[in-house]
Design an enzyme around this catalytic site. Sequence first.
Site, PDB file in Angstrom:
ATOM      1  N   GLY A  52     -16.584   5.127  10.936  1.00 50.25           N
ATOM      2  CA  GLY A  52     -17.755   5.203  10.076  1.00 50.25           C
ATOM      3  C   GLY A  52     -18.343   6.596  10.183  1.00 50.25           C
ATOM      4  O   GLY A  52     -18.154   7.293  11.179  1.00 50.25           O
ATOM      5  N   GLN A  57     -24.160  13.316   9.487  1.00 47.38           N
ATOM      6  CA  GLN A  57     -23.198  13.723  10.516  1.00 47.38           C
ATOM      7  C   GLN A  57     -22.327  14.887  10.062  1.00 47.38           C
ATOM      8  O   GLN A  57     -21.596  15.450  10.876  1.00 47.38           O
ATOM      9  CB  GLN A  57     -22.327  12.541  10.937  1.00 47.38           C
ATOM     10  CG  GLN A  57     -23.102  11.509  11.727  1.00 47.38           C
ATOM     11  CD  GLN A  57     -22.184  10.431  12.224  1.00 47.38           C
ATOM     12  OE1 GLN A  57     -21.908   9.470  11.508  1.00 47.38           O
ATOM     13  NE2 GLN A  57     -21.700  10.590  13.442  1.00 47.38           N
ATOM     14  N   CYS A 103     -20.009   7.601  19.413  1.00 53.14           N
ATOM     15  CA  CYS A 103     -20.468   8.244  18.182  1.00 53.14           C
ATOM     16  C   CYS A 103     -19.791   9.595  18.031  1.00 53.14           C
ATOM     17  O   CYS A 103     -19.685  10.356  19.002  1.00 53.14           O
ATOM     18  CB  CYS A 103     -21.983   8.416  18.238  1.00 53.14           C
ATOM     19  SG  CYS A 103     -22.711   9.200  16.788  1.00 53.14           S
ATOM     20  N   LEU A 104     -19.361   9.900  16.817  1.00 52.58           N
ATOM     21  CA  LEU A 104     -18.731  11.200  16.562  1.00 52.58           C
ATOM     22  C   LEU A 104     -19.695  12.353  16.820  1.00 52.58           C
ATOM     23  O   LEU A 104     -19.252  13.467  17.100  1.00 52.58           O
ATOM     24  CB  LEU A 104     -18.225  11.263  15.117  1.00 52.58           C
ATOM     25  CG  LEU A 104     -17.134  10.261  14.749  1.00 52.58           C
ATOM     26  CD1 LEU A 104     -16.796  10.360  13.268  1.00 52.58           C
ATOM     27  CD2 LEU A 104     -15.895  10.475  15.608  1.00 52.58           C
ATOM     28  N   HIS A 145     -24.933   0.875  13.075  1.00 49.18           N
ATOM     29  CA  HIS A 145     -24.850   2.226  13.631  1.00 49.18           C
ATOM     30  C   HIS A 145     -25.067   3.278  12.531  1.00 49.18           C
ATOM     31  O   HIS A 145     -25.853   4.213  12.698  1.00 49.18           O
ATOM     32  CB  HIS A 145     -23.479   2.388  14.300  1.00 49.18           C
ATOM     33  CG  HIS A 145     -23.224   3.709  14.917  1.00 49.18           C
ATOM     34  ND1 HIS A 145     -23.172   3.889  16.283  1.00 49.18           N
ATOM     35  CD2 HIS A 145     -22.973   4.928  14.374  1.00 49.18           C
ATOM     36  CE1 HIS A 145     -22.898   5.155  16.550  1.00 49.18           C
ATOM     37  NE2 HIS A 145     -22.772   5.815  15.402  1.00 49.18           N
ATOM     38  N   GLU A 146     -24.359   3.113  11.412  1.00 44.51           N
ATOM     39  CA  GLU A 146     -24.465   4.104  10.336  1.00 44.51           C
ATOM     40  C   GLU A 146     -25.823   4.053   9.653  1.00 44.51           C
ATOM     41  O   GLU A 146     -26.388   5.096   9.291  1.00 44.51           O
ATOM     42  CB  GLU A 146     -23.333   3.934   9.322  1.00 44.51           C
ATOM     43  CG  GLU A 146     -21.929   4.061   9.891  1.00 44.51           C
ATOM     44  CD  GLU A 146     -21.694   5.286  10.760  1.00 44.51           C
ATOM     45  OE1 GLU A 146     -22.333   6.338  10.552  1.00 44.51           O
ATOM     46  OE2 GLU A 146     -20.851   5.199  11.680  1.00 44.51           O
ATOM     47  N   HIS A 149     -28.205   5.972  11.717  1.00 41.27           N
ATOM     48  CA  HIS A 149     -28.083   7.420  11.477  1.00 41.27           C
ATOM     49  C   HIS A 149     -28.978   7.854  10.326  1.00 41.27           C
ATOM     50  O   HIS A 149     -29.651   8.886  10.402  1.00 41.27           O
ATOM     51  CB  HIS A 149     -26.636   7.805  11.145  1.00 41.27           C
ATOM     52  CG  HIS A 149     -25.806   8.138  12.328  1.00 41.27           C
ATOM     53  ND1 HIS A 149     -26.107   9.151  13.219  1.00 41.27           N
ATOM     54  CD2 HIS A 149     -24.648   7.601  12.782  1.00 41.27           C
ATOM     55  CE1 HIS A 149     -25.189   9.220  14.156  1.00 41.27           C
ATOM     56  NE2 HIS A 149     -24.283   8.279  13.917  1.00 41.27           N
TER      57      HIS A 149
END
Length: 182
Positions: A52, A57, A103-104, A145-146, A149
């Site tokens: 995702g 990001q 997380c990226l 999660h997204e 963000h």
Amino acid sequence: MEASGEGTARPITFVGEPVLHRPCETVTRFDDDLATLVADMFASMYAAEGVGLAANQIGVGLRVFVYDCPDETEEYRKGVVVNPTLVMPGPDEEHLDDYAEGCLSVPGQRASLARPDRAVVHGFDVTGAPVTVEGTGLLARCLQHETDHLEGRLYIDRLPAERREQVLAAYEQERGQAAVAG
């Protein structure tokens, strides 16, 4: 995961960058620029080996996320949600799933975080058509999660303060070692 061949992978934005820590703006134009952004987001997500990715990001403060993530049956679901609204199960229906989330934007780090194992997101696709995504298992976690963000919140912001500090310290240590080695 394979890249789709469309879009250009952009650099991932890391914890500490202001765009990650403030709410994103509502998308008002469903045009070629949005389509390009979404293609670039998929390319970026695949290049970073994620499931995702939110627009902030890759440094874009708009309410958009993409996903290619398995649900509880291990079936991969792929899509985009613009201007998402997250609907969580009620207290009587909520079952928490504790999972080592990553997380990226905080690469190399994971921390146990309990989240509901079901979630629904309402929003729009890249053309402006309404979409509803119902997620279970890892997909439910991804949707939460997204959406976090896009509200300017990282998963580490949901951790107890001491655990959050440990994750950030480990992240900074790894970054410092990588800089010395590079």
